[in-house]
Write an enzyme that holds these catalytic residues in place. Structure first.
Site, short mmCIF file in Angstrom:
data_model
loop_
_atom_site.label_atom_id
_atom_site.label_comp_id
_atom_site.label_asym_id
_atom_site.label_seq_id
_atom_site.Cartn_x
_atom_site.Cartn_y
_atom_site.Cartn_z
N LEU A 95 0.83 -1.22 0.00
CA LEU A 95 0.00 0.00 0.00
C LEU A 95 0.86 1.26 0.00
O LEU A 95 0.33 2.37 -0.12
CB LEU A 95 -0.86 0.04 1.27
CG LEU A 95 -1.91 -1.05 1.45
CD1 LEU A 95 -2.05 -1.42 2.92
CD2 LEU A 95 -3.24 -0.59 0.90
N TYR A 184 1.95 10.63 -11.16
CA TYR A 184 1.47 9.54 -10.29
C TYR A 184 0.82 8.42 -11.12
O TYR A 184 1.19 7.25 -11.02
CB TYR A 184 0.48 10.14 -9.29
CG TYR A 184 -0.37 9.19 -8.47
CD1 TYR A 184 0.18 8.49 -7.41
CD2 TYR A 184 -1.74 9.06 -8.71
CE1 TYR A 184 -0.62 7.65 -6.61
CE2 TYR A 184 -2.54 8.25 -7.92
CZ TYR A 184 -1.98 7.55 -6.87
OH TYR A 184 -2.79 6.73 -6.09
P1 NAD Z 1 -1.97 6.65 2.87
O1 NAD Z 1 -1.04 7.76 2.50
O2 NAD Z 1 -2.88 6.87 4.01
O3 NAD Z 1 -1.11 5.32 3.17
C1 NAD Z 1 0.12 5.03 2.58
C2 NAD Z 1 1.06 4.57 3.68
O4 NAD Z 1 2.31 4.17 3.07
C3 NAD Z 1 1.40 5.70 4.68
O5 NAD Z 1 1.14 5.28 6.00
C4 NAD Z 1 2.89 5.94 4.46
O6 NAD Z 1 3.59 6.29 5.64
C5 NAD Z 1 3.35 4.59 3.91
N1 NAD Z 1 4.58 4.72 3.13
C6 NAD Z 1 4.79 5.55 2.07
N2 NAD Z 1 6.05 5.41 1.63
C7 NAD Z 1 6.65 4.49 2.43
C8 NAD Z 1 7.95 3.95 2.48
N3 NAD Z 1 8.90 4.35 1.64
N4 NAD Z 1 8.22 3.01 3.41
C9 NAD Z 1 7.27 2.62 4.29
N5 NAD Z 1 6.01 3.10 4.29
C10 NAD Z 1 5.71 4.03 3.38
O7 NAD Z 1 -2.79 6.27 1.56
P2 NAD Z 1 -4.03 5.27 1.36
O8 NAD Z 1 -5.22 6.08 0.99
O9 NAD Z 1 -4.13 4.32 2.51
O10 NAD Z 1 -3.58 4.51 0.03
C11 NAD Z 1 -2.95 3.24 0.03
C12 NAD Z 1 -2.69 2.80 -1.41
O11 NAD Z 1 -3.90 2.81 -2.17
C13 NAD Z 1 -1.70 3.69 -2.18
O12 NAD Z 1 -0.88 2.88 -2.98
C14 NAD Z 1 -2.58 4.55 -3.06
O13 NAD Z 1 -1.91 4.96 -4.24
C15 NAD Z 1 -3.74 3.60 -3.34
N6 NAD Z 1 -4.98 4.36 -3.64
C16 NAD Z 1 -5.81 4.80 -2.64
C17 NAD Z 1 -6.97 5.48 -2.97
C18 NAD Z 1 -7.98 5.92 -1.94
O14 NAD Z 1 -9.10 6.18 -2.34
N7 NAD Z 1 -7.66 6.00 -0.66
C19 NAD Z 1 -7.28 5.75 -4.31
C20 NAD Z 1 -6.40 5.33 -5.29
C21 NAD Z 1 -5.26 4.62 -4.93
#
Ligand code: NAD
Ligand code: UDP
Length: 388
Positions: A95, A184
């Site tokens: 994620l 992105y």
């Molecule tokens: P979020 O930012 O809340 O969670 C991402 C987590 O990844 C964060 O806690 C961050 O600290 C961690 N992270 C980032 N880089 C890191 C690294 N180098 N090492 C360790 N940890 C790291 O985002 P989210 O909404 O929970 O999204 C999760 C995934 O789902 C992402 O890949 C995002 O692109 C995808 N996504 C989410 C949505 C949505 O509607 N929420 C929509 C499209 C895509």
């Protein structure tokens, strides 16, 4: 913890597994950890740089899930423990990402590194060690709809063939390179292609998830309370922040873009089905969204204003929204997806999943959470004298 034997969609008992969850401390990760710990017997190796959103799952000896979750504070950009943790698990869920639009045009290098380069070792370790991978991509890989290029008054714009987004048929349509918004989407598209190729050439067992605007409690941060004052989170948190502060909600370029919103708890059900039904999920790319919850951003602002007034007991502002240009709000290089409606054929066929929660209901529970969590903190922040 559930004590009865859980069955998969084909009636077979599900064996407890160990899951390496990278980015477990984020919005989606926190809900997925909660679900897995409370409803299954699986173990979680939770990797992230932060753990504030899962602290309630890690603390307290009396927690019924005991030692089934282990937190590892790891930045996957540079940590030699990553491969060992992937090897210890049966399944890896990735994620980790930079995924807030305000970053795509202002920090395009960090965005591309985070969404492509940093994900490469994860794919490689899974492939080399024959471990299953569930990778989180995005609905944004579709970019703009074909219909958005038609004349405004074209009747074809009403034809679903011009706007419904299908995993195995729709093209990925991005803007020009100086529209850095697409850094992105492009990085996510390339990692999807790489994972797909690892599956085709080296037999990697993978599932790709394309979330369509999942929203709910713990999404992002409220600027100046649990995140930077100048930070720009995703729309739910931006609008919540304005409502809590009794400021007008800002509509970028008139708020004409359309989105479909799905409740995080519905979406997490779909992810659990993928985890526990590898035979049905492997090799698939899944749209996960709610096609029935479509609104323009302007309509979302109006609905959130109405719901928040009900939740807080405060009358809405006389002028609840203001327009702002994307250049002023996000800076140079911003561009937007016009419309995002997921086709649900594949996820229905493979997993029998459908979202349940209406937009009104999901905003009601989410804004109740925002009010209970932040209203007092915002009052304190706003009462502090600002430095002159
Ligand atoms: P979020 O930012 O809340 O969670 C991402 C987590 O990844 C964060 O806690 C961050 O600290 C961690 N992270 C980032 N880089 C890191 C690294 N180098 N090492 C360790 N940890 C790291 O985002 P989210 O909404 O929970 O999204 C999760 C995934 O789902 C992402 O890949 C995002 O692109 C995808 N996504 C989410 C949505 C949505 O509607 N929420 C929509 C499209 C895509
Ligand atoms: N948006 C807005 N006002 C805000 C924040 C976002 O009008 O305060 C718009 C943004 O331009 C986009 C939509 O809301 O059209 C959704 O933005 P979000 O940040 O949630 O991410 P996206 O769905 O674009 O990935």
């Amino acid at each position: 913890m559930a004590t009865e034997v859980r069955l998969d969609l084909d009636g077979r008992p599900i064996k407890p597994m160990t899951i390496c969850m990278i980015g477990a401390g984020g919005f989606i990760g926190s809900h997925l950890c909660e679900k897995i710990l409370s409803e299954t017997a699986h173990k979680i190796l939770a990797l992230d740089v932060y753990n504030d959103k899962i602290r309630h799952l890690l603390e307290g000896e009396s927690l019924s899930w005991g030692d089934r979750i282990q937190f590892h504070r790891i930045n996957i950009k540079h940590d030699s423990r990553l491969e060992g943790l992937i090897k210890m698990a049966d399944l890896t869920i990735n994620l980790a990402a930079i995924c807030t639009p305000a970053d795509y045009n202002t920090r395009p290098l960090d965005t591309i590194y985070s969404n492509f380069i940093d994900a490469l070792p994860v794919v490689k370790y899974c492939s080399e060690n024959n471990k299953r991978l569930i990778h989180f991509s995005t609905c944004e890989v579709y970019g703009k709809t074909i219909g958005s290029f038609l004349p405004k008054d074209s009747p074809l714009r009403q034809d679903p063939a011009y706007y419904i987004l299908k995993e195995d048929a729709s093209p990925c349509i991005f803007g020009s390179i100086e529209k850095q918004r697409w850094s992105y989407a492009c990085a996510k598209q390339l990692i999807e292609r790489l994972i797909y190729a690892e599956g085709a050439e080296n037999g990697l067992e993978f599932t790709i998830v394309r979330p369509f605007n999942w929203i709910g409690p713990r999404m992002d941060f409220i600027p100046g309370v649990d995140g930077p004052s100048e930070g720009v989170p995703r729309v739910l948190a931006c609008f919540s922040n304005a409502l809590l502060r009794r400021e007008p909600l800002k509509l970028v370029d008139g708020g004409q873009s359309q989105r479909t919103f799905v409740y995080i708890k519905d979406a997490i059900e779909a992810v659990l089905l993928m985890i526990e039904n590898p035979g049905r999920a492997n090799g698939q790319i899944f749209n996960v969204g709610n096609p029935h919850n479509e609104v323009t951003v302007r309509q979302l602002a109006e609905m959130m204003t109405e719901v928040y007034s009900k939740v807080s007991g405060e009358a809405p502002l006389e002028v609840p929204t203001i327009d702002i240009s994307s250049k002023e709000f996000y800076g140079e290089g911003y561009d937007d997806s016009d419309k995002r409606i997921p086709d649900m054929t594949i996820i229905n066929r493979q997993l029998g999943w459908n979202p349940k929660t209406s937009l009104w209901d999901l905003l009601d529970s989410t804004l109740t959470y925002q009010h209970n969590t932040y209203a007092e903190a915002i009052k304190k922040v706003m009462a502090k004298p600002t430095a002159s």
